[in-house]
Motif scaffolding. Structure first.
Motif, PDB file in Angstrom:
ATOM      1  N   HIS B  36      -0.733 -15.498  -7.017  1.00 41.83           N
ATOM      2  CA  HIS B  36      -0.820 -14.047  -6.814  1.00 41.83           C
ATOM      3  C   HIS B  36      -1.993 -13.453  -7.592  1.00 41.83           C
ATOM      4  O   HIS B  36      -2.566 -12.456  -7.184  1.00 41.83           O
ATOM      5  CB  HIS B  36       0.501 -13.372  -7.209  1.00 41.83           C
ATOM      6  N   LYS B  40      -5.865 -11.869  -6.052  1.00 43.09           N
ATOM      7  CA  LYS B  40      -6.422 -10.588  -6.453  1.00 43.09           C
ATOM      8  C   LYS B  40      -7.860 -10.692  -6.924  1.00 43.09           C
ATOM      9  O   LYS B  40      -8.602  -9.733  -6.838  1.00 43.09           O
ATOM     10  CB  LYS B  40      -5.581  -9.996  -7.605  1.00 43.09           C
ATOM     11  N   SER B 137      -8.962   6.075  -3.046  1.00 39.69           N
ATOM     12  CA  SER B 137      -7.838   5.316  -2.492  1.00 39.69           C
ATOM     13  C   SER B 137      -7.475   5.861  -1.116  1.00 39.69           C
ATOM     14  O   SER B 137      -6.990   5.132  -0.262  1.00 39.69           O
ATOM     15  CB  SER B 137      -6.643   5.330  -3.452  1.00 39.69           C
ATOM     16  N   LYS B 144     -11.605  -2.220  -3.914  1.00 36.75           N
ATOM     17  CA  LYS B 144     -10.758  -2.420  -5.090  1.00 36.75           C
ATOM     18  C   LYS B 144     -11.203  -1.475  -6.191  1.00 36.75           C
ATOM     19  O   LYS B 144     -12.400  -1.296  -6.417  1.00 36.75           O
ATOM     20  CB  LYS B 144     -10.929  -3.837  -5.628  1.00 36.75           C
ATOM     21  N   CYS B 146     -11.160  -0.452 -10.282  1.00 37.30           N
ATOM     22  CA  CYS B 146     -10.823  -0.916 -11.615  1.00 37.30           C
ATOM     23  C   CYS B 146     -11.409  -0.021 -12.680  1.00 37.30           C
ATOM     24  O   CYS B 146     -12.255   0.833 -12.402  1.00 37.30           O
ATOM     25  CB  CYS B 146     -11.200  -2.373 -11.833  1.00 37.30           C
ATOM     26  N   ALA B 162      -1.174   2.977 -12.250  1.00 40.90           N
ATOM     27  CA  ALA B 162      -0.406   2.210 -11.271  1.00 40.90           C
ATOM     28  C   ALA B 162      -0.313   2.958  -9.938  1.00 40.90           C
ATOM     29  O   ALA B 162      -0.234   2.366  -8.872  1.00 40.90           O
ATOM     30  CB  ALA B 162       0.985   1.922 -11.826  1.00 40.90           C
ATOM     31  N   ASN B 165      -3.065   2.183  -7.136  1.00 39.19           N
ATOM     32  CA  ASN B 165      -3.311   0.786  -6.795  1.00 39.19           C
ATOM     33  C   ASN B 165      -4.428   0.171  -7.604  1.00 39.19           C
ATOM     34  O   ASN B 165      -5.194  -0.639  -7.095  1.00 39.19           O
ATOM     35  CB  ASN B 165      -3.654   0.640  -5.306  1.00 39.19           C
ATOM     36  N   ASP B 167      -5.394  -2.413  -9.732  1.00 34.97           N
ATOM     37  CA  ASP B 167      -4.721  -3.619 -10.201  1.00 34.97           C
ATOM     38  C   ASP B 167      -5.557  -4.408 -11.196  1.00 34.97           C
ATOM     39  O   ASP B 167      -5.203  -5.502 -11.562  1.00 34.97           O
ATOM     40  CB  ASP B 167      -4.243  -4.490  -9.039  1.00 34.97           C
ATOM     41  N   HIS B 168      -6.682  -3.841 -11.627  1.00 31.91           N
ATOM     42  CA  HIS B 168      -7.501  -4.528 -12.628  1.00 31.91           C
ATOM     43  C   HIS B 168      -7.882  -3.548 -13.731  1.00 31.91           C
ATOM     44  O   HIS B 168      -8.462  -2.512 -13.442  1.00 31.91           O
ATOM     45  CB  HIS B 168      -8.801  -5.042 -12.028  1.00 31.91           C
ATOM     46  N   LYS B 218       3.718  -4.112 -15.853  1.00 30.50           N
ATOM     47  CA  LYS B 218       3.594  -3.478 -14.532  1.00 30.50           C
ATOM     48  C   LYS B 218       2.987  -4.421 -13.496  1.00 30.50           C
ATOM     49  O   LYS B 218       2.807  -4.046 -12.331  1.00 30.50           O
ATOM     50  CB  LYS B 218       2.680  -2.252 -14.635  1.00 30.50           C
ATOM     51  N   GLY B 219       2.560  -5.596 -13.950  1.00 28.02           N
ATOM     52  CA  GLY B 219       1.919  -6.534 -13.031  1.00 28.02           C
ATOM     53  C   GLY B 219       0.459  -6.214 -12.760  1.00 28.02           C
ATOM     54  O   GLY B 219      -0.127  -6.677 -11.777  1.00 28.02           O
ATOM     55  N   ILE B 220      -0.138  -5.399 -13.625  1.00 24.01           N
ATOM     56  CA  ILE B 220      -1.562  -5.073 -13.472  1.00 24.01           C
ATOM     57  C   ILE B 220      -2.372  -6.113 -14.234  1.00 24.01           C
ATOM     58  O   ILE B 220      -2.061  -6.438 -15.380  1.00 24.01           O
ATOM     59  CB  ILE B 220      -1.852  -3.657 -14.010  1.00 24.01           C
TER      60      ILE B 220
END
Lengths: 82, 501
Positions: B36, B40, B137, B144, B146, B162, B165, B167-168, B218-220
């Protein structure tokens, strides 16, 4: 009673959102403080907020024209004798 | 668009031989990451060494304010950590920034990533930063997003990050010890006060660590940047690397301190030196056992545009952008095609490599004799091939070939030996610079190399090689290493001091 921003200001925007009196505004060539609005944060904060975040030594003066952050007070860069 | 899952068979590849270790180029590093995460980062030029040859990034300078002072920064200019110091970015309001991003994305379809990195701290400018993210967004969902931060305001902003979106996130963490921090950060602005000294460092460190933990929860994805400051945090960074890894950061990027006196920073004016190439490499190697290390960082400006190592920002100044008419929905279709083509190329490369690995394991080749490692410099303009003239290269990528395979070491900047035309008059001193930055390398691979630099290169122990023009870097480096082995050049212990250091 008012602080003043002078020409060494780099227009970094750090002070503008912090001012409780909305006395700071964007201008050319640099940000300015409306002397009629500025309270030096009296009643809002212990320290005047613009002077507490300003990264440039000497860019903000008190009402006597004395720098709030004198040379050497923020960066520790040795003062040149010239 | 559903991105293709690249190389999902990697985990089934044989664990012995090449697949388990440092064989092949450093993109194998990505194979160790969970699926996963790999999904990314595979097209993020800042996070994947392989991706940076193909995909481009851009920064928009919407965040001028900062809430801390670093001793390597002079606030008259851009942030000296996230941007090369000494230059001021053209500052944008969010609406302008979005216009610029759409223009760049339509013109450079390889652009996959938009970052906000300053010129101050993005999270010290939350309104401008999040307004830009919110509009992007909505208008450009194929880009992406960041952000890069010093971490002081990070815990307060994780929820908001979060939402869009993002994610970095990159956090600059130079220390975990306040006594070290007090030598790096003279003050922070915290709860409406300026705080100085050790107390300031203590608060900053606590906020950075808390922010890191919250993002991971948070999975970031979190990358950690550290500035290597010899004599201040050089020994300490190994500990930093271990701690941030334990907390879930997936990549650590140790960058050399930039401290030219003319930048007017505290370090610059007090004679604090930056690390040598060898010191940087030694520290990266020391941390590598514990952590994925990033070695291809170019310390981009806060308004950089293009592939890493190139800056096309001057093509997209605001007055030029205002003149451009962009139909983004149309551009998005074209971008999807370009991305699909690049992904296909990356996938076929990966499959070819896997086939090779499997072949080795099936045939059970006897282990090769151990030969000494060799550093090679490569001139490239991107796409992972040798396609730059020696004289036009403003930087060289450094690879280490050994009996284990090859790995990417880093990049070294120089003045192009020959810009062509009139500027060649300056060629001699530029060649000296190049010879100096290539110290330790035994081969320089480029698409072409002229007669004049040939002699001085050879005299410096660096073999010029223009025979592998347009070949993939990895193939060429391994081929040349094989030739050196066959010619008996790997028997003598040359240049071993670099490995020992």
């Amino acid at each position: 009673m008012s602080l003043e921003i002078i020409e060494s200001c780099t227009n970094c925007w750090a002070c503008e959102p912090l001012c409780p009196s909305k006395a700071i505004y964007e201008a050319k060539p640099h940000f300015l403080i409306d002397p009629d609005k500025c309270t030096e944060c009296a009643g809002d904060f212990e320290d005047p907020q613009c002077a507490a975040i300003c990264p440039i030594e000497g860019a903000i003066l008190n009402e006597d024209g004395v720098p709030m952050n004198p040379i050497g007070s923020l960066t520790g860069i040795p003062v040149r004798a010239d | 668009m559903q991105l293709p899952v690249i190389n999902n068979a990697a985990s089934e590849a044989p664990k012995g031989g090449c697949s388990a270790g440092s064989c092949g180029s450093t993109d194998d590093q990505m194979n160790h990451l969970p699926e996963h995460i790999r999904e990314k980062v595979f097209n993020h030029p800042c996070y994947s060494e392989e991706a940076h040859h193909y995909f481009a990034r851009m920064h928009v300078a919407v965040a001028p304010a900062c809430n801390i002072q670093c001793n390597y920064c002079n606030r008259k200019y851009d942030c000296a950590n996230e941007s090369r110091p000494g230059v001021v970015s053209e500052l944008h309001h969010p609406v302008q920034a979005v216009k610029k991003v759409l223009a760049v994305a339509a013109t450079i379809p390889q652009m996959t990533v938009l970052g906000i990195a300053g010129p101050g701290d993005p999270l010290a400018n939350p309104e401008r930063t999040f307004e830009t993210f919110r509009m992007l967004s909505e208008q450009a969902p194929d880009i992406k997003l960041c952000v890069s931060t010093n971490g002081l305001s990070l815990p307060d902003n994780v929820e908001e990050l979060a939402k869009y979106n993002i994610d970095h996130v990159t956090i600059t963490i130079n220390c975990v010890d306040p006594d070290v921090g007090a030598q790096i950060y003279p003050w922070i602005f915290w709860k409406n006060k300026r705080i100085k000294g050790r107390e300031a460092a203590e608060i900053l460190i606590a906020q950075q660590q808390k922010g890191l933990e919250m993002l991971v929860a948070k999975g970031i994805l979190v990358k950690v940047n550290s500035v290597l400051i010899p004599g201040v945090n050089d020994k300490h960074l190994e500990e930093v690397s271990k701690i941030v890894k334990a907390k879930g950061a997936f990549l650590h990027n140790v960058m050399p301190l930039i401290s030219e006196a003319e930048h007017g920073t505290y370090y610059g004016l007090t004679g604090q030196r930056g690390p040598t190439n060898e010191e940087l490499q030694a520290l990266q190697d020391a941390c590598e056992g514990d952590m994925n290390m990033m070695r291809h960082c170019r310390q981009c400006r806060a308004d950089a545009v293009g592939l890493l190592g190139e800056d096309r920002g001057s093509e997209f100044t605001m007055d030029k952008v205002e003149q451009m008419e962009i139909n983004y929905p149309e551009a998005m279709k074209m971008r999807a095609e370009v991305h699909a083509a690049i992904n296909e190329e990356l996938e076929s490369k990966r499959l070819a490599k896997e086939t090779k690995v499997q072949l080795v394991s099936i045939q059970g080749l006897k282990p090769k004799e151990v030969t000494r490692p060799v550093l090679m410099a490569v001139a490239t303009k991107g796409n992972g091939v040798i396609n730059e003239h020696f004289g036009h290269a403003s930087e060289f990528l450094i690879y280490e070939a050994s009996s284990e395979g090859m790995r990417f070491i880093g990049h070294r900047k120089t003045k192009p030996y020959c810009e062509g035309g009139d500027t060649c008059g300056d060629g001699e001193s530029a060649l000296d610079t190049t010879l100096r930055v290539l110290a330790g390398c035994e081969v320089v691979l480029c698409s072409k190399v002229g007669y004049e630099p040939w002699g001085p290169l050879e005299a410096a122990g660096i073999q010029p090689n223009g025979e592998h023009a347009m070949e993939p870097i990895e193939d060429a480096v391994l081929k040349v290493y094989e030739e050196m082995r066959a010619a008996g050049k790997l028997d003598k212990p040359v240049n071993l001091q670099l490995k020992v250091a």
